[in-house]
Design a protein around this motif. Structure first.
Motif, PDB file in Angstrom:
ATOM      1  N   UNK A 164      34.321  28.706  29.039  1.00  0.00           N
ATOM      2  CA  UNK A 164      33.782  29.318  30.256  1.00  0.00           C
ATOM      3  C   UNK A 164      32.930  30.488  29.787  1.00  0.00           C
ATOM      4  N   UNK A 165      31.655  30.390  30.019  1.00  0.00           N
ATOM      5  CA  UNK A 165      30.742  31.390  29.485  1.00  0.00           C
ATOM      6  C   UNK A 165      30.989  32.737  30.134  1.00  0.00           C
ATOM      7  N   UNK A 166      30.830  33.779  29.333  1.00  0.00           N
ATOM      8  CA  UNK A 166      31.089  35.127  29.823  1.00  0.00           C
ATOM      9  C   UNK A 166      29.780  35.848  30.128  1.00  0.00           C
ATOM     10  N   UNK A 167      28.894  35.183  30.836  1.00  0.00           N
ATOM     11  CA  UNK A 167      27.606  35.793  31.158  1.00  0.00           C
ATOM     12  C   UNK A 167      27.605  36.294  32.596  1.00  0.00           C
ATOM     13  N   UNK A 193      19.197  29.422  34.806  1.00  0.00           N
ATOM     14  CA  UNK A 193      19.176  28.585  33.613  1.00  0.00           C
ATOM     15  C   UNK A 193      20.248  27.500  33.714  1.00  0.00           C
ATOM     16  N   UNK A 194      20.016  26.379  33.077  1.00  0.00           N
ATOM     17  CA  UNK A 194      21.040  25.339  32.998  1.00  0.00           C
ATOM     18  C   UNK A 194      22.143  25.744  32.038  1.00  0.00           C
ATOM     19  N   UNK A 195      23.248  25.022  32.079  1.00  0.00           N
ATOM     20  CA  UNK A 195      24.392  25.382  31.247  1.00  0.00           C
ATOM     21  C   UNK A 195      24.024  25.363  29.760  1.00  0.00           C
ATOM     22  N   UNK A 196      23.202  24.382  29.368  1.00  0.00           N
ATOM     23  CA  UNK A 196      22.816  24.269  27.963  1.00  0.00           C
ATOM     24  C   UNK A 196      22.102  25.513  27.478  1.00  0.00           C
ATOM     25  N   UNK A 197      21.175  26.002  28.306  1.00  0.00           N
ATOM     26  CA  UNK A 197      20.422  27.189  27.915  1.00  0.00           C
ATOM     27  C   UNK A 197      21.287  28.434  27.966  1.00  0.00           C
ATOM     28  N   UNK A 198      22.215  28.455  28.922  1.00  0.00           N
ATOM     29  CA  UNK A 198      23.131  29.597  28.989  1.00  0.00           C
ATOM     30  C   UNK A 198      23.925  29.712  27.692  1.00  0.00           C
ATOM     31  N   UNK A 199      24.340  28.549  27.190  1.00  0.00           N
ATOM     32  CA  UNK A 199      25.089  28.530  25.941  1.00  0.00           C
ATOM     33  C   UNK A 199      24.267  29.162  24.808  1.00  0.00           C
ATOM     34  N   UNK A 200      22.971  28.845  24.808  1.00  0.00           N
ATOM     35  CA  UNK A 200      22.104  29.414  23.778  1.00  0.00           C
ATOM     36  C   UNK A 200      21.996  30.924  23.916  1.00  0.00           C
ATOM     37  N   UNK A 201      21.980  31.397  25.178  1.00  0.00           N
ATOM     38  CA  UNK A 201      21.939  32.847  25.389  1.00  0.00           C
ATOM     39  C   UNK A 201      23.196  33.481  24.805  1.00  0.00           C
ATOM     40  N   UNK A 207      22.218  38.909  36.241  1.00  0.00           N
ATOM     41  CA  UNK A 207      21.451  39.793  35.362  1.00  0.00           C
ATOM     42  C   UNK A 207      20.480  38.961  34.521  1.00  0.00           C
ATOM     43  N   UNK A 208      19.361  39.558  34.095  1.00  0.00           N
ATOM     44  CA  UNK A 208      18.402  38.807  33.293  1.00  0.00           C
ATOM     45  C   UNK A 208      18.939  38.526  31.885  1.00  0.00           C
ATOM     46  N   UNK A 209      18.248  37.624  31.208  1.00  0.00           N
ATOM     47  CA  UNK A 209      18.667  37.189  29.881  1.00  0.00           C
ATOM     48  C   UNK A 209      18.806  38.374  28.920  1.00  0.00           C
ATOM     49  N   UNK A 210      17.801  39.269  28.926  1.00  0.00           N
ATOM     50  CA  UNK A 210      17.840  40.340  27.919  1.00  0.00           C
ATOM     51  C   UNK A 210      19.007  41.296  28.145  1.00  0.00           C
ATOM     52  N   UNK A 211      19.325  41.566  29.405  1.00  0.00           N
ATOM     53  CA  UNK A 211      20.474  42.448  29.646  1.00  0.00           C
ATOM     54  C   UNK A 211      21.761  41.788  29.199  1.00  0.00           C
ATOM     55  N   UNK A 212      21.834  40.460  29.413  1.00  0.00           N
ATOM     56  CA  UNK A 212      23.026  39.747  28.994  1.00  0.00           C
ATOM     57  C   UNK A 212      23.203  39.762  27.483  1.00  0.00           C
ATOM     58  N   UNK A 213      22.081  39.633  26.770  1.00  0.00           N
ATOM     59  CA  UNK A 213      22.186  39.598  25.317  1.00  0.00           C
ATOM     60  C   UNK A 213      22.700  40.925  24.781  1.00  0.00           C
ATOM     61  N   UNK A 215      11.550  33.233  29.410  1.00  0.00           N
ATOM     62  CA  UNK A 215      11.213  34.643  29.465  1.00  0.00           C
ATOM     63  C   UNK A 215      12.492  35.457  29.474  1.00  0.00           C
ATOM     64  N   UNK A 216      12.518  36.582  28.771  1.00  0.00           N
ATOM     65  CA  UNK A 216      13.755  37.375  28.758  1.00  0.00           C
ATOM     66  C   UNK A 216      14.120  37.921  30.137  1.00  0.00           C
ATOM     67  N   UNK A 217      13.141  37.947  31.051  1.00  0.00           N
ATOM     68  CA  UNK A 217      13.444  38.481  32.384  1.00  0.00           C
ATOM     69  C   UNK A 217      14.122  37.457  33.294  1.00  0.00           C
ATOM     70  N   UNK A 218      14.209  36.201  32.833  1.00  0.00           N
ATOM     71  CA  UNK A 218      14.816  35.168  33.669  1.00  0.00           C
ATOM     72  C   UNK A 218      16.280  35.507  33.964  1.00  0.00           C
ATOM     73  N   UNK A 219      16.713  35.250  35.199  1.00  0.00           N
ATOM     74  CA  UNK A 219      18.114  35.469  35.526  1.00  0.00           C
ATOM     75  C   UNK A 219      18.952  34.318  34.974  1.00  0.00           C
ATOM     76  N   UNK A 220      20.149  34.652  34.528  1.00  0.00           N
ATOM     77  CA  UNK A 220      21.044  33.651  33.935  1.00  0.00           C
ATOM     78  C   UNK A 220      21.300  32.496  34.906  1.00  0.00           C
TER      79      UNK A 220
END
Lengths: 506, 391
Positions: free
Chosen positions: A90-93, A144-152, A97-103, A136-141
């Protein structure tokens, strides 16, 4: 011989009444991809929790040696600082929030306590490149699809200079393309010197990707297989995964009287709108009068979802397919319709979804059949107490009285209350979801006895279980599920642990 | 000694149920001593109960709303608005009071069902949905009273709801006869009911308390009912407000403790997911509870308008918070699934007693708010602690 980045020596972890890990030894070489396989409840996740500091130093016995140094992790932060990152199923994202904040969450790019957002975005672009994710890093989580979320998630781990990356069933929720992407990425990370431990149920993946595979069973390390020696193949892994002796004893079945088909699902699919994917795909199953069918499979294979989708669909899946009840096509709008037509579902999550913990045994037992103790909407409390006493005696619920709060009972007794609630509905078809999870051997045997009694009275039972022994010991026929599909049907005569596991790990 | 031990065990087991009765008892005795007996005088008790009435009926409904894990902030101004509508229908439209009351109650229910639609169907948090309602009905109240300002109600029958007393056939030693009779009948019913339950339980071979404890309980509760009746009979007897509150309490007590619907309400509050899987229609239950809440708000509005004999532009202000406070003091739990309507009534009386007692003592309004806040916090702390110890 290359040096070991990680050595876990004689790790023992006990929970009240259960030894989850028993003298586990686990060694990972630097720069390898090491798969950890085993049945549900074998102890894989517990071992990773010990490693990552979820169970702090002192709560377990044994040593964790990282890069030659003994470690004492008290929190997850300690293990992260040492270069270990764990990514759960279960992803902890944070979806909003956008991708960059999550990272960079928890690891903010800051100067004197003030976050430098521009710098954060620039750095996150680098990280996204590393995991080959083109967004884009500004994209909201949540977009994104689950696959891409995993990559984040992986990008997040990389941003912390991870040396040892642990992935807990990373491909469980992914489709084939995304899975392949992810496996390729893990291989690419390997060339950058990152060591990876991957827990997975899919043996094909193990075979394609692993340098080594360690099999854990019942809290013990069984063996470590080496790909270079040609040991990592499905047959060897399965043999080691299931080699357990079946110690549990199952009560003798009374004479079998199996009758007509009472329930049939045809081409049955369920789409989860929240997860955005199919949780059940084109399932065909049938159930006959007086029969116990076992629904085997690993966690997340869609068994519970299948049960819920036919039991009035409380999760609002989009459903396709036909449900035949006594050969008539039926549609349940609400769980109450399913109950009226003779279905009952004992949930796997008895505390969360089965019981009213703030209420007493009596009210819990009658909750699903209030009409049975009332006339014109008015309750007959004395009748109700009689009913509760009857089940307390016949199912042997151990408590000081029927007025005891259910929240104070032991797991086994809670399960008996949960089952009693559904027996009072007098169903024709009883769905038991992990009926003996987390309860002691004595209570297990009692529940098996009750099941046999019920089918001899003409009830039919669908038993969802992760315990292969139980599935083999109790069922007449077994369906094996994986990834939402019925992968096979086996009669009890021809079934054995290897066959089930082969189908379940497809 | 055995009796004492049994009594001790009973109190210990049921401390949550008995706690607020004990609190009320302590508050009443304290005020009575501090005011040299003025607090427990016939006139004051009668006054106190009447002033608690319109909050008490709200607290009954609010208890159920909180039991199913929601909240209703709109009830205050729904009461104010519908009270004003009642006044308009009576005075400006010339409707009969027998038509006005059912129409207003029905209107209240419709508003509540709309709240239910927002909460159950659309999944809007109850706090937000009813906060919107609160603003809307505040505006609506100002709108309908804009032309006239305060609307004076000159209908003796309607005003009797808030000020009148039940008729007395005759007086014995200056005591109100009908009141005494009602009190006596209540005691007889209570004793009969208790004995019948006991006989039933013995017939089913269930556990019962020992005879001395049983008799003690009968005598004690009969005495309290008798004493309150006696006090009220010494003034003007039971007021219509008290009768209305008693009837509402009895109906809701019956529904919550003896019917399928009541069970479903507590099941939904205790664990909504388990309730759904048990075949209980969670949405339907939410509709029912929200509908009943606003219907009681309408009743509260009628009682308040009748009590003031007029509809004012500020009617209903902060009623919702008084009702929520009464419900919490009465033992409802915000975790859901726990709380009794009888508790809510006691809670409302406790809060009214505090106001009334402190007024008698001449305590400044600033201290009154602080003390009432302290009591509310204390009640919730008590609830949390006893629940923890229970585990």
């Amino acid at each position: 011989m290359a040096e070991n980045i990680l050595e876990m020596h004689t790790i023992t972890k006990e929970f009240p009444g259960v030894k989850a890990l028993d003298n586990v030894t686990f060694q990972v070489e630097k720069g390898e991809i090491h798969c950890l396989v085993g049945e549900n409840g074998a102890g894989k996740s517990t071992l990773m929790k010990v490693l990552s500091g979820v169970y702090p130093y002192g709560e377990y016995d044994g040593d964790i040696v990282l890069n030659g140094k003994v470690q004492q992790f008290n929190t997850i932060n300690d293990s992260e600082n040492a270069g270990i990152a764990i990514i759960y199923q279960e992803l902890a994202l944070f979806p909003d929030l956008p991708v960059y904040e999550n990272i960079y969450i928890g690891n903010e790019v800051k100067n004197k306590g003030i976050i430098n957002w521009n710098q954060t975005i620039i750095k996150s672009i680098d990280m996204l490149k590393k995991v080959n994710l083109k967004v884009k890093p500004e994209t909201l989580i949540k977009d994104l699809g689950v696959g891409k979320q995993q990559l984040v998630e992986i990008a997040k781990a990389l941003s912390k200079n991870v040396q040892l990356l642990i992935l807990d069933e990373p491909t469980a929720a992914l489709n084939e393309d995304d899975s392949e992407n992810l496996l390729n990425l893990i291989k690419a990370l390997k060339t950058q010197g990152i060591t990876c431990i991957m827990i997975t149920h899919k043996l094909k993946e193990v075979v394609t990707i692993a340098d080594k595979a360690t099999v854990i069973r019942d809290g013990q390390t069984i063996c470590t297989l080496d790909a270079k020696k040609g040991e990592v193949n499905e047959r060897t892994i399965i043999k080691n995964m299931v080699g357990r002796e079946l110690n549990d004893i199952y009560p003798k079945r009374p004479e079998k009287k199996i009758g007509e088909t009472v329930l049939e699902l045809q081409d049955w699919s369920a789409y989860d709108q929240q997860l955005g994917r199919h949780v059940v795909k084109k399932a065909d199953i049938s159930l006959r009068k007086g029969e116990i069918i076992g629904l085997a499979g690993l966690m997340g294979s869609g068994r519970t979802e299948l049960a819920l989708s036919m039991f009035g669909n409380p999760k609002n899946y989009k459903i396709k397919g036909t449900l035949l009840l006594n050969n008539k096509a039926t549609h349940f709008k609400h769980t109450s319709d399913a109950i009226k037509e003779g279905l009952a579902y004992v949930t796997e999550d008895r505390k969360g979804k089965g019981l009213f913990l703030t209420q007493n045994i009596t009210t819990n037992i009658t909750a699903a059949n209030l009409n049975g103790i009332s006339s014109n909407g008015i309750l007959n409390m004395n009748e109700e107490v009689t009913v509760a006493e009857r089940y307390k005696d016949s199912i042997n619920i151990k408590s000081s009285s029927i007025n005891q709060l259910v929240g104070k009972l032991s797991g086994g007794n809670q399960q008996k209350v949960s089952i009693s609630k559904w027996l009072f509905v007098s169903p024709d078809i009883l769905i038991l979801d992990e009926p003996t999870r987390g309860i002691d051997v004595g209570a297990k045997f009692e529940i098996y006895t009750v099941m046999n009694e019920l089918i001899s009275r003409g009830m039919s039972i669908i038993m969802i279980s992760s315990e292969l022994g139980e599935v083999l010991g109790m069922s007449d026929r077994i369906y094996v599920m994986a990834e939402g599909e019925i992968k096979g049907e086996i009669t009890s005569d021809e079934a054995d642990q290897e066959k089930i596991m082969e189908l379940a790990t497809q | 000694m055995r009796i004492v031990n049994e009594a001790k065990a009973l109190i210990k087991e049921n401390i949550r149920d008995y706690g607020m009765f004990i609190a009320l008892f302590v508050i009443m005795i304290t005020f009575n001593v501090l005011t040299n007996g003025m607090f427990m005088s016939s006139r004051n008790i009668s006054n106190l109960l009447d002033s608690a009435g319109y909050i008490a009926v709200l607290a009954v409904g609010m208890t159920l709303v909180i039991v199913i894990r929601h909240i209703d902030l709109s009830v205050g101004y729904i009461a104010g608005f519908l009270g004003a509508v009642a006044a308009i229908l009576l005075m400006q439209q010339g409707w009969s009071v027998f038509l006005v009351i059912p129409v207003i109650l029905l209107l209240g229910m419709v508003i509540g069902l709309f709240n239910g639609l927002l909460i159950a169907q659309l999944g809007i948090p109850a706090f937000v949905a009813t906060l919107a309602g609160m603003l809307i009905f505040r505006g609506a109240l100002l709108q309908v009273t804009a032309g006239t300002g305060t609307i004076i109600v000159q209908n003796t029958f309607f005003n009797a709801i808030g000020n009148g007393f039940i008729p007395s056939v005759m007086e014995i030693n200056s005591l109100h006869l009908t009141t005494l009779l009602i009190g006596l009948i209540t005691i007889l019913f209570f004793v009969y009911g208790e004995i019948k339950t006991r006989i039933d339980r013995i017939k089913y071979t269930f556990e019962v308390v020992s005879v001395p404890i049983f008799v003690l309980k009968l005598v004690f509760i009969s005495f309290i009912i008798g004493y309150i009746t006696y006090i009220l009979a010494g003034y003007n007897g039971f007021s219509w407000t008290v009768i209305i509150v008693l009837v509402v309490t009895m109906i809701y007590h019956f529904i919550t403790s003896k019917t399928v619907l009541g069970r479903q309400i507590y099941a939904v509050g205790s664990n909504p997911e388990a309730a759904h899987l048990s075949g209980i229609n969670v949405k339907k239950v939410t509709y029912m509870v929200m509908g009943s809440m606003s219907m009681l708000a309408a009743l509260s509005g009628i009682m308040y308008t009748a009590r003031l004999q007029s509809a004012t532009t500020t009617a209903g202000m902060l009623f919702e918070l008084d009702a929520i406070a009464a419900a919490y003091v009465g033992g409802v739990s915000s975790a859901g699934g726990v709380g009794k309507v009888t508790g809510a009534i006691i809670g409302a009386i406790v809060m009214a007693s505090l106001t009334n007692g402190m007024n008698l003592m001449g305590v400044g309004i600033s201290y009154q708010y602080m003390i009432r806040g302290g009591v509310l916090a204390g009640a919730v702390i008590f609830d949390v602690i006893t629940r923890k110890r229970g585990k």
